[in-house]
Design an enzyme around this catalytic site. Structure first.
Site, PDB file in Angstrom:
ATOM      1  N   ASP A 295       0.637  -1.533   0.120  1.00  0.00           N
ATOM      2  CA  ASP A 295       0.396  -0.136   0.232  1.00  0.00           C
ATOM      3  C   ASP A 295       1.104   1.174  -0.384  1.00  0.00           C
ATOM      4  OD1 ASP A 295      -2.084   1.559   0.481  1.00  0.00           O
ATOM      5  OD2 ASP A 295      -3.433   0.070   0.745  1.00  0.00           O
TER       6      ASP A 295
ATOM      7  N   HIS B  68      -2.786   2.883  -4.733  1.00  0.00           N
ATOM      8  CA  HIS B  68      -2.166   2.730  -3.436  1.00  0.00           C
ATOM      9  C   HIS B  68      -0.699   2.382  -3.721  1.00  0.00           C
ATOM     10  CE1 HIS B  68      -6.151   2.846  -0.561  1.00  0.00           C
ATOM     11  NE2 HIS B  68      -6.223   2.481  -1.633  1.00  0.00           N
TER      12      HIS B  68
ATOM     13  N   GLU C 177      -9.771   2.595  -4.970  1.00  0.00           N
ATOM     14  CA  GLU C 177      -9.574   4.377  -4.791  1.00  0.00           C
ATOM     15  C   GLU C 177      -8.427   4.712  -5.562  1.00  0.00           C
ATOM     16  OE1 GLU C 177     -10.667   4.328  -0.468  1.00  0.00           O
ATOM     17  OE2 GLU C 177      -9.101   3.093  -1.081  1.00  0.00           O
TER      18      GLU C 177
HETATM   19  C1  ACM Z   1     -11.090  -0.573   0.154  1.00  0.00           C
HETATM   20  O1  ACM Z   1     -11.533  -0.265   1.390  1.00  0.00           O
HETATM   21  N1  ACM Z   1     -10.315   1.076  -0.141  1.00  0.00           N
HETATM   22  C2  ACM Z   1     -11.072  -1.471   0.030  1.00  0.00           C
END
Ligand code: ACM
Length: 480
Positions: free
Chosen positions: A146, A209, A273
């Site tokens: 991440d 991420h 995201e």
């Molecule tokens: C997530 O909660 N970003 C998959």
């Protein structure tokens, strides 16, 4: 006479009520008891249709476990262990005679942990697997990268761990955080988990991420951005660049190395995201858009996953994806995660239309980084709460009614995101007892599920966890 018989049966039935989580799908009680040191006969039996199914026969002089595969055998043992624990706790020398015939409702029953945000030692992952496997969870999803950390050795790209696995003072905390798993360590963990019928699923979260990867290799971003491993929570715009061939080479290399480490056919490629700002500004990406003959920026995301899927297929893997509704198409072999709050009807509609299988991990029922009660924990006041009872009420089939529609639901997963989960102690606190409820959601058919009997079994189960040194949250709201 009849009434007397009925009362006798009723009281005997009550005292024989077993305490097993997840609740087995069929329990038939018989007369008599069986001494708890009675030897167990294990029988492989082709009549047991489900690979994870088992039958446990407890008779006055013998205990027989029947199963079709090692998974079924392991689950027969877990059920028996809980029965023996309960008997000993009640200071009994015997088990009630009974026949349990059991198999899971859903094939996929998972928990997810996030060592990217806060590194977990391998031994902590083992302990976590030990406990979850007793409750018949069969997949552990590892969120391995991440913005805040890259945690797995990739031999072709050593800076991913040299640079990407080290982070300074997250959200102002004085504690640095660093660590990664070598491929050898992870292969050993894969074996350890398989002995407990748990498959490890790697997640290589792309294209968003990825600050930790970009910090190590700036060429991965659209503008060769120089950044550090991210020290705050939130969503980054430094996506892997959709318009660069070198990114696909990188992705292919990482997928190839991870496919060697993780034998599971499922491979999570993130997808969540990912704001498109930096793609839209970039000239190479604009050229790609022209080539694709599209004006829809989200088509770039579909193109990205199409390319990534080629690497997965080459390595014999099937993509799991955090579904985002605005992405127009996903590879046809993908399995979609239902995760965002308030999106369930739309995700189900899309899954039926595009023929995707779905793993249900909705924020409303399965985000275990959310506190279990209001004001339960400091610094997470902005999060919604997710109570034990609410998790128990989860029915992953939602509004689907026909058998054909229900076939789209592969199973359930709870996510323990790591921003505020700094160690195993806290992870167990967030996981239990809610994972007990989720285990029943994944395993037990609706007619056999009951919140009231679950609550009745809870004290015995918390005691079981206590004896294993598991830090659970006491559900004080249930005390009266
Ligand atoms: C997530 O909660 N970003 C998959």
């Amino acid at each position: 006479m009849k009434l007397y018989y009925f009362l006798l049966l009723f009281s005997w039935g009550l005292s024989a009520q077993i305490n097993v989580v997840p609740q087995p799908n069929e329990v038939r009680y018989h007369k008599g008891t069986c001494a708890i040191d009675t030897p167990i006969t294990y029988l492989k039996d082709a009549q047991i249709a489900h690979p994870e199914g088992y039958q446990l026969l407890i008779q006055p002089k013998k205990i027989v476990a029947k199963y079709a595969t090692e998974a079924g055998k392991y689950y027969a043992e877990q059920t028996l262990k809980q029965l023996v624990f309960q008997a000993k706790k009640e200071r009994k020398q015997s088990l009630p005679c009974l026949t349990i015939t059991d198999e899971p409702r859903f094939a996929y029953r998972a928990l997810m942990v996030d060592p990217a945000r806060h590194y977990w030692k391998i031994d902590d992952l083992k302990k976590y697997i030990d406990v979850m496997s007793q409750y018949k969870f069969n997949y552990l999803h590892l969120h391995l990268n991440d913005d805040q950390g890259w945690r797995i050795e990739i031999k072709k790209y050593p800076k991913l761990t040299e640079i990407g696995s080290k982070r300074k003072n997250f959200e102002g905390s004085k504690r640095n955080n660093e660590g990664f798993y070598t491929q050898e360590q992870m292969k050993e963990l894969v074996r350890y988990a398989l002995e407990r019928n748990v498959q490890l699923i790697p997640e290589f979260d792309i294209p968003g991420h990825n600050d930790a990867a970009v910090a190590a290799y700036p060429f991965l971003s659209c503008n060769d951005t120089i950044i550090e491993v991210r020290t705050t929570a939130g969503v980054s715009k430094n996506l892997l660049c959709v318009g660069k061939e070198s990114v696909y080479t990188f992705v292919d290399d990482v997928i190839s190395e991870l496919s060697e480490v993780f034998p599971c056919k499922y491979f999570h490629i993130g997808g969540d995201e990912a704001p498109l700002d930096k793609w839209i500004e970039n000239t190479e990406v604009q050229q790609l858009k022209k080539k694709l003959q599209t004006t829809d920026d989200q088509q770039l995301m579909s193109y990205f996953f199409k390319r990534v899927n080629e690497s997965l297929v080459k390595n014999g893997k099937q993509p799991l994806i955090w579904m985002e509704l605005e992405v127009p198409t996903y590879p046809a072999n993908s399995i979609m995660f239902l995760w965002r709050m308030r999106t369930t009807p739309k995700v189900l509609e899309r899954a039926l239309k595009d023929n995707f299988k779905v793993i249900c991990s909705p924020g409303e029922y399965a985000y275990f980084d959310y506190p279990q009660a209001k004001d339960d924990l400091p610094n997470v006041g902005w999060m919604p709460t997710l109570s034990l009872q609410r998790v128990y009420e989860f029915n992953p089939a939602f509004t689907l009614t026909t058998e054909q529609e229900k076939q789209h639901i592969l199973g359930v997963e709870a996510t323990i995101w790591g921003e505020s989960v700094k160690d195993l102690f806290r992870a167990f606190y967030m996981t239990y007892p809610r994972a007990l409820a989720l285990s029943e959601v994944g395993w037990t058919q609706m007619p056999q599920r009951s919140w009231q009997t679950f609550v009745d079994r809870l004290e015995g189960q918390l005691s079981y966890l206590w004896h294993q040194g598991v830090n659970y949250r006491v559900p004080v709201e249930l005390a009266n």
